[in-house]
Enzyme design. Structure first.
Site: not given
Ligand code: DHK
Length: 143
Positions: A22, A85, A98-99
């Site tokens: 990350y 939802d 997303h990294i």
């Protein structure tokens, strides 16, 4: 004309959490990049380890007329039908972020519940992916 950026579980530890995956950028640094990219647009930037808080923020974005939403659901990506939802109710563009490239990682990260209900997905660009997602939302929601 507010853009919302929501971050899920464990992202509060960005920069010291598995930096080989990350990176070393902190979430506070990511927030400052996003605010710079957003310019004079309103920007709400939040992180929570609680699924219910993420859902409450999506509802608030809906109820306050949020124009676009970037969400890194983190681990909730693969498990949370309630978050899915909630995103389905958001009227504007939603970018799943997303990294890491989740499709090049362990199999548990390969099936996103969010991807079928969002406008676009950004994955694998590292922390700078947030800036690209904000810029894409600005273009999609330009008056
Ligand atoms: C962040 C997480 O916390 C993981 O659970 C996801 C995502 C990947 C990211 O790459 O930003 O699977």
């Amino acid at each position: 004309m507010t853009i919302w950026i929501l971050n899920g579980p464990n992202l509060n530890r960005l920069g010291k959490r598995e930096p080989e995956i990350y990176g070393h950028t902190t979430l506070a640094e990511v927030e400052s990049w996003c605010r710079e990219a957003a310019g004079d647009r309103g920007l709400r930037f939040h992180q929570s380890n609680a699924e219910s808080q993420i859902i409450d923020w999506v509802h608030e974005a809906i109820d306050t007329g949020g124009t676009g939403l970037v969400i890194n659901p983190a681990g909730l990506t693969f498990t949370s039908v309630p978050v899915m939802d909630a995103l389905k109710m958001f009227p504007g563009p939603v970018i799943e972020l997303h990294i890491s490239n989740i499709h090049r990682r362990e199999a548990v990260y390969h099936r996103s519940l969010m991807s079928p209900v969002v406008t676009a997905v950004v994955a694998g660009l590292g922390a700078r992916g947030y800036v690209h997602a904000v810029r894409a939302l600005l273009e999609m929601t330009a008056r």
